[in-house]
Motif scaffolding. Sequence first.
Motif, mmCIF file in Angstrom:
data_model
loop_
_atom_site.group_PDB
_atom_site.id
_atom_site.type_symbol
_atom_site.label_atom_id
_atom_site.label_comp_id
_atom_site.label_asym_id
_atom_site.label_seq_id
_atom_site.Cartn_x
_atom_site.Cartn_y
_atom_site.Cartn_z
ATOM 1 N N LYS A 84 -6.001 40.779 -3.749
ATOM 2 C CA LYS A 84 -5.522 39.587 -3.053
ATOM 3 C C LYS A 84 -6.578 39.075 -2.068
ATOM 4 C CE LYS A 84 -1.726 38.636 0.058
ATOM 5 N NZ LYS A 84 -0.491 39.176 0.593
ATOM 6 N N LYS A 85 -7.187 39.988 -1.323
ATOM 7 C CA LYS A 85 -8.188 39.582 -0.332
ATOM 8 C C LYS A 85 -9.433 39.022 -1.020
ATOM 9 C CE LYS A 85 -10.886 40.749 3.583
ATOM 10 N NZ LYS A 85 -10.995 41.386 4.821
ATOM 11 N N GLU A 143 -8.749 35.532 -2.122
ATOM 12 C CA GLU A 143 -8.661 34.592 -0.996
ATOM 13 C C GLU A 143 -10.028 34.304 -0.387
ATOM 14 O OE1 GLU A 143 -6.011 36.411 1.820
ATOM 15 O OE2 GLU A 143 -4.234 36.061 0.586
#
Length: 127
Positions: free
Chosen positions: A60-61, A64
């Motif tokens: 997820k990071k 992003e």
Amino acid sequence: MVRSIRALSITFTVASTVGCTSLLIPSQANAHHTHSAQIASAKYTYNPQLVRLYTYECTKKLREVKGDSADKASQICQCSISQMQQQHSQMQAIQIFTKAQASIKDDPKAMPPELSPYFTPCISTSG
């Protein structure tokens, strides 16, 4: 982003307080996973739930911050946790994640220096 790492760190901290030895399982139990070769060859085996949470939050990071595709981000994150399993026990990994969480507070988009050694070989081989 910071909340994701905080959740990961809290999970690892909780895991450490209940006793990491009880969370370790034989690598044969992980044989059904896609990356069983990496897991089986790891020097240390971490709790599968912790590995899944790490991979999820890490992916997820990366998506992003770096804009990586889900597949590429997941591959890099799985590689990084495998790198860590080659070198550190689960308890040591928890300590590394806790330090990394503190680093992220200073610059949420930067790679925490504590995690860099585990990502560098993965990023250079992912193309």
